[in-house]
Design an enzyme around this catalytic site. Structure first.
Site, PDB file in Angstrom:
ATOM      1  NE  ARG A 152     -11.691   8.958   9.682  1.00  6.86           N
ATOM      2  CZ  ARG A 152     -11.982  10.119   8.897  1.00  6.86           C
ATOM      3  NH1 ARG A 152     -11.676  11.131   9.220  1.00  6.86           N
ATOM      4  NH2 ARG A 152     -12.469   9.869   7.501  1.00  6.86           N
TER       5      ARG A 152
ATOM      6  N   GLY B  78       0.780  -1.238  -0.063  1.00  8.90           N
ATOM      7  CA  GLY B  78       0.131   0.053  -0.034  1.00  8.90           C
ATOM      8  C   GLY B  78       0.839   1.443  -0.057  1.00  8.90           C
TER       9      GLY B  78
ATOM     10  CD  GLU C 102     -10.335   4.100   5.876  1.00  8.40           C
ATOM     11  OE1 GLU C 102      -9.783   4.908   5.203  1.00  8.40           O
ATOM     12  OE2 GLU C 102     -11.453   3.614   5.769  1.00  8.40           O
TER      13      GLU C 102
ATOM     14  NE  ARG D 193     -16.510  13.026   9.114  1.00 12.56           N
ATOM     15  CZ  ARG D 193     -15.361  12.894   8.525  1.00 12.56           C
ATOM     16  NH1 ARG D 193     -15.166  11.786   8.241  1.00 12.56           N
ATOM     17  NH2 ARG D 193     -14.728  13.898   8.002  1.00 12.56           N
TER      18      ARG D 193
ATOM     19  CG  HIS E 227     -16.402   8.781   4.618  1.00  7.95           C
ATOM     20  ND1 HIS E 227     -16.069   9.510   3.560  1.00  7.95           N
ATOM     21  CD2 HIS E 227     -15.653   9.558   5.545  1.00  7.95           C
ATOM     22  CE1 HIS E 227     -15.133  10.344   3.486  1.00  7.95           C
ATOM     23  NE2 HIS E 227     -14.725  10.248   4.918  1.00  7.95           N
TER      24      HIS E 227
ATOM     25  N   GLY F 214      -0.760   4.543  -0.164  1.00  9.22           N
ATOM     26  CA  GLY F 214      -1.429   5.572   0.201  1.00  9.22           C
ATOM     27  C   GLY F 214      -0.757   6.536   1.172  1.00  9.22           C
TER      28      GLY F 214
ATOM     29  N   GLY G 260       1.107   4.194   3.806  1.00  8.73           N
ATOM     30  CA  GLY G 260       2.288   3.412   3.096  1.00  8.73           C
ATOM     31  C   GLY G 260       3.429   4.160   2.540  1.00  8.73           C
TER      32      GLY G 260
ATOM     33  CB  SER H 291     -15.122  18.450   2.272  1.00  9.19           C
ATOM     34  OG  SER H 291     -14.675  18.547   3.346  1.00  9.19           O
TER      35      SER H 291
HETATM   36  C1  LIG Z   1     -13.920  11.059  -0.536  1.00  6.92           C
HETATM   37  C2  LIG Z   1     -12.979  11.069   0.842  1.00  6.92           C
HETATM   38  C3  LIG Z   1     -12.708  12.189   1.488  1.00  6.92           C
HETATM   39  C4  LIG Z   1     -11.746  11.925   2.632  1.00  6.92           C
HETATM   40  N1  LIG Z   1     -11.416  13.168   3.153  1.00  6.92           N
HETATM   41  C5  LIG Z   1     -10.789  13.281   4.380  1.00  6.92           C
HETATM   42  C6  LIG Z   1     -10.403  14.353   4.951  1.00  6.92           C
HETATM   43  O1  LIG Z   1     -10.444  15.426   4.451  1.00  6.92           O
HETATM   44  N2  LIG Z   1      -9.419  14.072   6.066  1.00  6.92           N
HETATM   45  C7  LIG Z   1      -9.118  13.107   6.609  1.00  6.92           C
HETATM   46  O2  LIG Z   1      -8.593  13.009   7.598  1.00  6.92           O
HETATM   47  N3  LIG Z   1      -9.547  11.870   5.991  1.00  6.92           N
HETATM   48  C8  LIG Z   1     -10.443  11.950   4.811  1.00  6.92           C
HETATM   49  N4  LIG Z   1     -10.805  10.642   4.247  1.00  6.92           N
HETATM   50  C9  LIG Z   1     -10.323   9.495   4.770  1.00  6.92           C
HETATM   51  C10 LIG Z   1      -8.856   9.049   4.448  1.00  6.92           C
HETATM   52  O3  LIG Z   1      -8.737   9.709   2.975  1.00  6.92           O
HETATM   53  C11 LIG Z   1      -8.461   7.752   4.437  1.00  6.92           C
HETATM   54  O4  LIG Z   1      -8.803   7.316   5.572  1.00  6.92           O
HETATM   55  C12 LIG Z   1      -7.017   7.719   4.240  1.00  6.92           C
HETATM   56  O5  LIG Z   1      -6.451   8.185   2.923  1.00  6.92           O
HETATM   57  C13 LIG Z   1      -6.532   6.126   3.999  1.00  6.92           C
HETATM   58  O6  LIG Z   1      -5.237   6.141   3.776  1.00  6.92           O
HETATM   59  P1  LIG Z   1      -4.327   4.657   3.635  1.00  6.92           P
HETATM   60  O7  LIG Z   1      -2.933   4.970   3.534  1.00  6.92           O
HETATM   61  O8  LIG Z   1      -4.595   3.790   5.182  1.00  6.92           O
HETATM   62  O9  LIG Z   1      -5.129   3.845   2.693  1.00  6.92           O
HETATM   63  P2  LIG Z   1      -5.390   4.283   0.915  1.00  6.92           P
HETATM   64  O10 LIG Z   1      -5.004   5.572   0.630  1.00  6.92           O
HETATM   65  O11 LIG Z   1      -6.657   3.792   0.653  1.00  6.92           O
HETATM   66  O12 LIG Z   1      -4.364   3.447   0.270  1.00  6.92           O
HETATM   67  C14 LIG Z   1      -4.233   1.757   0.129  1.00  6.92           C
HETATM   68  C15 LIG Z   1      -3.103   1.508  -0.464  1.00  6.92           C
HETATM   69  O13 LIG Z   1      -3.158   0.133  -0.515  1.00  6.92           O
HETATM   70  C16 LIG Z   1      -2.854  -0.655  -1.790  1.00  6.92           C
HETATM   71  N5  LIG Z   1      -3.579  -1.751  -1.610  1.00  6.92           N
HETATM   72  C17 LIG Z   1      -4.845  -2.082  -1.049  1.00  6.92           C
HETATM   73  N6  LIG Z   1      -4.900  -3.530  -1.161  1.00  6.92           N
HETATM   74  C18 LIG Z   1      -3.883  -3.945  -1.660  1.00  6.92           C
HETATM   75  C19 LIG Z   1      -3.418  -5.363  -2.073  1.00  6.92           C
HETATM   76  N7  LIG Z   1      -4.259  -6.362  -1.750  1.00  6.92           N
HETATM   77  N8  LIG Z   1      -2.329  -5.500  -2.750  1.00  6.92           N
HETATM   78  C20 LIG Z   1      -1.462  -4.344  -3.032  1.00  6.92           C
HETATM   79  N9  LIG Z   1      -1.832  -3.210  -2.689  1.00  6.92           N
HETATM   80  C21 LIG Z   1      -2.933  -3.009  -2.138  1.00  6.92           C
HETATM   81  C22 LIG Z   1      -3.631   0.399  -2.541  1.00  6.92           C
HETATM   82  O14 LIG Z   1      -3.025   0.333  -4.034  1.00  6.92           O
HETATM   83  C23 LIG Z   1      -2.925   1.761  -1.983  1.00  6.92           C
HETATM   84  O15 LIG Z   1      -1.931   2.194  -2.449  1.00  6.92           O
HETATM   85  C24 LIG Z   1     -11.519  10.962   3.246  1.00  6.92           C
HETATM   86  C25 LIG Z   1     -12.053   9.703   2.451  1.00  6.92           C
HETATM   87  C26 LIG Z   1     -12.842   9.971   1.454  1.00  6.92           C
HETATM   88  C27 LIG Z   1     -13.448   8.644   0.664  1.00  6.92           C
END
Ligand SMILES: Cc1cc2nc3c(=O)[nH]c(=O)nc-3n(C[C@H](O)[C@H](O)[C@H](O)COP(=O)(O)OP(=O)(O)OC[C@H]3O[C@@H](n4cnc5c(N)ncnc54)[C@H](O)[C@@H]3O)c2cc1C
Length: 637
Positions: free
Chosen positions: A435, A40, A425, A330, A401, A42, A45, A284
């Site tokens: 949250r 990951g 997440e 929320r 969400h 994001g 990661g 938002s």
């Molecule tokens: C529309 C929207 C708006 C938001 N706005 C906000 C905000 O303003 N403020 C806030 O604090 N939060 C916000 N959130 C929540 C926040 O964006 C997410 O909780 C956060 O970005 C998650 O980050 P992450 O790095 O944990 O995962 P992600 O960004 O989901 O990244 C997951 C990664 O894992 C990889 N992956 C997943 N499964 C596999 C697999 N099996 N094999 C290989 N790779 C895999 C994907 O390719 C990706 O790179 C928002 C969420 C949404 C949906």
């Protein structure tokens, strides 16, 4: 196995500092001998991979996108919290800690939340140094706005594109390490299993999504940063590809899954428009800084909003919660929207919407000011609905969400499988049962930039630095299992599309395990999910072959996991006979319809252990103790 959260001794304000001192260190010259697998890219990661490589570790990073930059994090709009208190409003680390524990309805671990609040300020410094273009005040200081569940403005933002800008920062840091040869990047790889050898996480099995090859990768530790599972509901604000596969398959390998039923339903999304919609759009939470939420006072009032006089409108959040008004958390805002719609006061074609009205703000501050703050969000709304929110109130309704549940981790972010860490997440930590807005980005970046760089050393210092290779039988066995799984999907040869089955699953989950739940509905949903799972394995249509780019196959694997995981969510919801945060069991509510906790019996993290296909999982409980924020019925009045 007893759950040991490994919370350090000492006063809460000193735990993290003391812990960092007591953790074993890896000598800088030895760090390169350790291979770390990061799944990951994001915010969690990318920040982790970049930081670990910067420290000297050899990192392999994986994602299923064509570029690390496309992770779902890029969608985050509103902002990221930190307790900088630039505005002298009275914010502090302690207040952010307090708000987060209370906002999570007292179902989060105090020590983790305090650390998160402490680290929040470092994140802003780090990201600013990377060049993230946070909004600024006239005098040059970074600007803040308000989010729900707080009475101070502590949210840093880059218009409505905060996630994108933060991810570009983390991505740049990551790509710098790729260029230096410290991170090997593997895009278009989907992790399909975890390899556990001699009781420890030692690698992963991935499918190359371009040519179908099954690859094994070995390392001294594995970090899952694979995001949330909101798409179990089919319709959500998440990116279309977000799924539970990586964490669910790790669960099947021994990692406990914590609080799977804790789902966040966001109050301000564009309402569902049609049966064949596949995605929902978030508006938002930042909009609730200036937008006022209302419905007509009279049920069934069909008049257009501008023909409903002021005295016939019900600004129900301002009326019920005068202190927090439109900025209640929320879960509270969502439940209230549902309530007024259930009373027949919802608006729009379906009656499943409420107004978010900017007319007062535009009159007060002028259109230019509102446009500067929210211009891109207004444009997005107009593009999707063909209504101009400068002229007409927006129509919004709650939608799935975010998922507070995730793999259980201790204070070091390590799961119940040694050497398997979980960040962002994908883990359950920090947010309890609800949250607060702008806290997910804070947590993901805290985990990646500031927690794992310390805690992984504590683990690796006890590991031999002999190269870990994939010739252990566990790799061969796990890869064979993955091949079998792919083959099984491709040989179903049914006639119902995977999307159609997924849509039905989502409807079951939304109806019975969504915003409001009851025991009868949950029991019924369990049976429905089991039947649907059976149908999937008999009648799903998975065309194409493995040795090719095959999105139907990818989707089928993810939906197969959702169909199992949904049952775990339902079991968790059934087991928690109380209401808290996003988990609202209709049998447990105050006279005013607020969530009613049962602290005597349910003040714990529910961590589920897989015990075999077709068998009920085993529940383990991590008791939660509240020394610093006293347990109380949440009030935002
Ligand atoms: C529309 C929207 C708006 C938001 N706005 C906000 C905000 O303003 N403020 C806030 O604090 N939060 C916000 N959130 C929540 C926040 O964006 C997410 O909780 C956060 O970005 C998650 O980050 P992450 O790095 O944990 O995962 P992600 O960004 O989901 O990244 C997951 C990664 O894992 C990889 N992956 C997943 N499964 C596999 C697999 N099996 N094999 C290989 N790779 C895999 C994907 O390719 C990706 O790179 C928002 C969420 C949404 C949906």
């Amino acid at each position: 196995m007893p759950l040991d959260a490994k919370i350090p001794e000492g006063h809460i304000t000193e735990k993290w500092d003391k812990h960092r001192f007591s953790l074993k260190l890896v000598n800088p010259a030895n760090k390169r001998k350790y291979d770390v697998i990061v799944v990951g890219t994001g915010l969690a990661g990318a920040s982790a991979a970049a930081s670990l490589a910067e420290l000297g570790y050899s990192v392999k990073a994986f994602c299923y996108h064509d570029s690390a930059r496309r992770a779902h994090s890029i969608a985050a709009q509103g902002g990221i919290n930190a307790a900088k208190n630039y505005t002298n409003e009275g914010d502090s680390i302690w207040r952010l800690f307090y708000d987060t524990v209370k906002g999570g309805d007292f179902r989060a671990r105090e020590a983790n939340v305090y650390r998160l609040a402490q680290i929040s300020n470092n994140i802003i410094d780090q990201c600013t140094a990377q060049g993230v273009p946070f909004a600024r005040e006239y005098g040059g200081l970074l600007a803040n706005r308000s989010f729900g569940g707080a009475q101070v403005s502590r949210t840093f933002y880059a218009r409505g594109q905060t996630g994108q800008q933060l991810l570009l920062g983390a991505y740049s840091a990551l790509m710098r390490q790729v260029a230096l040869g410290k991170v090997q990047m593997f895009p278009r790889r989907e992790m399909l299993d975890l390899v556990v050898a001699d009781g420890k996480a030692k690698g992963i099995v991935v499918r190359n999504m371009i040519d179908g090859r099954i690859e094994t990768h070995a390392g001294h530790a594995v970090l899952l940063c694979t995001g949330g599972y909101g798409n179990v509901f089919y319709l959500s604000t998440n990116a279309m590809a977000s799924n539970v596969t990586a964490t669910y398959r790790a669960y099947k390998k021994g990692a406990y899954f914590a609080n799977p039923c804790f789902t966040q339903i966001h109050p301000t999304c564009i309402p569902v428009h049609g049966t064949y919609q596949s995605k929902l759009t978030l508006m938002s939470e930042s909009l609730r800084n200036d937008g006022r939420v209302w419905v007509p006072k009279k049920a069934g009032d069909q008049r257009p909003p501008n023909q409903i006089p002021e005295e016939e409108r019900d600004y129900y959040l301002e009326r019920k919660y005068p202190s927090f008004g439109n900025l209640v958390p929320r879960d509270v805002a969502s439940r209230n929207a549902k309530q007024v719609c259930d009373e027949g006061r919802g608006v729009g074609e379906t009656g499943l919407a409420v107004y978010l009205d900017f007319s007062d703000a535009i009159q007060r501050d002028g259109r230019a000011t509102i446009e500067k703050k929210y211009g891109n969000l207004f444009a997005m709304y107009e593009k999707i609905t063909a209504d101009d929110p400068y002229q007409m109130p927006m129509m919004i309704y709650p939608a799935v969400h975010y998922t507070m549940g995730g793999l259980w981790v201790d204070y070091n972010l390590m799961s119940t499988v040694d050497g398997l860490f979980v960040l962002g997440e994908a883990n359950f930590s920090d947010h309890g049962a609800n949250r607060l807005g702008a806290s997910a980005l804070m947590q993901g970046l805290a985990d990646g930039y500031f927690v794992i760089p310390y805690t992984i050393g504590g683990y690796l210092a006890g590991e031999s630095w002999d190269k870990v290779t994939d010739d252990h039988p566990a790799f061969v066995e796990t890869a064979a299992g993955v091949r079998e799984g792919v083959k099984a999907l491709l040989s179903i040869n049914g006639s119902r599309t995977v999307d159609d089955i997924h849509r039905e699953l989502g409807q079951i989950m939304w109806d019975y395990c969504g915003m409001s739940r009851n025991n009868e509905g949950l029991a019924k949903a369990r049976g429905m999910v089991q039947a649907l799972r059976e149908e999937f394995w008999q009648n799903a249509l998975v065309p194409g072959k493995n040795e090719d780019l095959n999105q139907s196959l990818e989707k089928a694997g993810r939906v197969a996991d959702f169909l199992e995981f949904a049952e775990l969510m339902i079991l968790d919801a059934l087991e928690r006979q109380e209401s808290c945060g996003g988990h609202f069991n209709e049998a447990f509510q105050t006279e005013e319809g607020e969530a009613l906790r049962d602290d005597d019996h349910f003040s714990y993290v529910a961590a589920w252990e897989f015990s075999g296909d077709g068998k009920d999982p085993v529940l383990h409980k991590e008791p939660l103790e509240f020394e610093h924020v006293h347990l109380a019925q949440r009030s935002y009045k």
